[in-house]
Each structure stands twice: as C-alpha cells, then as structure tokens.
Design a protein around this motif. Structure first.
Motif, PDB file in Angstrom:
ATOM      1  N   GLN A 297     -60.411 -28.107 -41.437  1.00 56.74           N
ATOM      2  CA  GLN A 297     -60.894 -28.808 -40.236  1.00 56.74           C
ATOM      3  C   GLN A 297     -62.291 -29.287 -40.258  1.00 56.74           C
TER       4      GLN A 297
ATOM      5  N   LEU B  86     -72.228 -22.792 -47.349  1.00 54.50           N
ATOM      6  CA  LEU B  86     -70.950 -23.128 -46.647  1.00 54.50           C
ATOM      7  C   LEU B  86     -69.703 -22.304 -47.282  1.00 54.50           C
ATOM      8  N   SER B  87     -68.778 -21.981 -46.928  1.00 57.16           N
ATOM      9  CA  SER B  87     -67.620 -21.240 -47.502  1.00 57.16           C
ATOM     10  C   SER B  87     -66.595 -21.831 -47.016  1.00 57.16           C
ATOM     11  N   CYS B  88     -65.257 -21.935 -48.047  1.00 55.96           N
ATOM     12  CA  CYS B  88     -64.097 -22.251 -47.749  1.00 55.96           C
ATOM     13  C   CYS B  88     -63.198 -21.295 -48.087  1.00 55.96           C
TER      14      CYS B  88
ATOM     15  N   TYR C 156     -67.671 -22.154 -52.693  1.00 52.37           N
ATOM     16  CA  TYR C 156     -68.990 -22.222 -51.896  1.00 52.37           C
ATOM     17  C   TYR C 156     -69.707 -23.443 -51.953  1.00 52.37           C
TER      18      TYR C 156
ATOM     19  N   THR D 163     -66.852 -28.360 -40.854  1.00 46.63           N
ATOM     20  CA  THR D 163     -67.848 -27.591 -40.236  1.00 46.63           C
ATOM     21  C   THR D 163     -69.114 -28.590 -40.100  1.00 46.63           C
TER      22      THR D 163
ATOM     23  N   THR E  38     -62.029 -18.165 -52.723  1.00 42.79           N
ATOM     24  CA  THR E  38     -63.125 -18.770 -51.803  1.00 42.79           C
ATOM     25  C   THR E  38     -63.824 -19.727 -52.660  1.00 42.79           C
TER      26      THR E  38
ATOM     27  N   VAL F  86     -60.078 -23.024 -44.506  1.00 47.04           N
ATOM     28  CA  VAL F  86     -60.876 -22.580 -43.226  1.00 47.04           C
ATOM     29  C   VAL F  86     -62.448 -22.614 -43.754  1.00 47.04           C
ATOM     30  N   GLU F  87     -63.163 -23.923 -43.226  1.00 47.37           N
ATOM     31  CA  GLU F  87     -64.535 -23.580 -43.763  1.00 47.37           C
ATOM     32  C   GLU F  87     -65.266 -22.804 -42.683  1.00 47.37           C
ATOM     33  N   SER F  88     -66.676 -22.451 -42.915  1.00 54.45           N
ATOM     34  CA  SER F  88     -67.540 -21.826 -42.031  1.00 54.45           C
ATOM     35  C   SER F  88     -68.896 -21.747 -42.782  1.00 54.45           C
ATOM     36  N   GLY F  89     -69.909 -21.462 -41.987  1.00 49.78           N
ATOM     37  CA  GLY F  89     -71.338 -21.396 -42.481  1.00 49.78           C
ATOM     38  C   GLY F  89     -71.910 -22.701 -41.895  1.00 49.78           C
TER      39      GLY F  89
END
Length: 124
Positions: free
Chosen positions: A116, A20-22, A77, A118, A75, A5-8
């Motif tokens: 997915q 970005l974080s995964c 980055y 980001t 995680t 799950v990616e975010s940021g």
C-alpha cells in the motif's frame, strides 16, 4: 498469493536516516522498492535477488540507500541515509519472480504484487 505491508516511513530532517520494512506473506523471489512523488511518475529505487546476493540501485540513491532481506522473517528492508528533500515520496514494496536480466528489475513490469505504500517526508 503474496501480500506486502510497508512500515517505517515518517518525517525526518535532511541528512537524517530512516529504515523501511516490508513484511511479506507467501513466497517471494525478486523484491523491489519504488517511489512516487506528487505529480511525478513512479520510479525505481532498489531491488534484491531471492538470496540477497545481487542488488541494484538507481543512480540517485547509490551510496546512500541499502536494500537487504531476512528470509527467515520474510522481510525486506531499505536503509536510507543522508536523506535529501528530493527523496520525499510514497515508497512502495513490490514482489516478482526470478529475473533473467538485471535490467528487468528496473521497471514495474517484473513485479506482480505491491504493498500500500508508506510516506517518507524529508524537510530542509
């Protein structure tokens, strides 16, 4: 089984920074970052070995992006500095087995699991 799950991602001015974080579930070895802009093929950005001791970067991001991982948190980055409008794309995190040749990390064939994505948008 691995889930990513990616975010940021977000909107940033040219010259700015994003991280970005995964977040991963399950065991991961080689971790990679790829990106895809509208109308273009997916391209390699960066990769990191299981213990973080070996990293690889696309020529277009060397000196600006840094990939790292925290295995205690499972995680990975991607620190992105000095962002340019041409960095605009959907960024994907990917996981694969240990590699035998550094060049193997440059192509998507090595990676068996994908997040997915980001969105990163850099305005001029």
């Amino acid at each position: 089984q691995v889930q990513l799950v990616e975010s940021g991602g977000g909107l940033v001015q040219a010259g700015g920074s994003l991280r970005l974080s995964c977040a991963a579930s399950g065991r991961t070895f080689t971790m990679g970052w790829f990106r895809q802009a509208p109308g273009k093929e997916r391209e390699f950005v960066a990769a990191i070995s299981w213990n973080g001791g070996d990293t690889h970067y696309a020529d277009s991001v060397k000196g600006r992006f840094t990939v790292s991982r925290d295995n205690a948190k499972n995680t990975v980055y991607l620190q992105m500095n000095s962002l340019k409008p041409e960095d605009t794309a959907v960024y994907y995190c990917a996981a694969g087995p240990p590699y035998y040749s550094a060049s193997d990390t440059y192509t998507s064939d090595l990676y068996h699991y994908w997040g997915q994505g980001t969105q990163v948008t850099v305005s001029s």
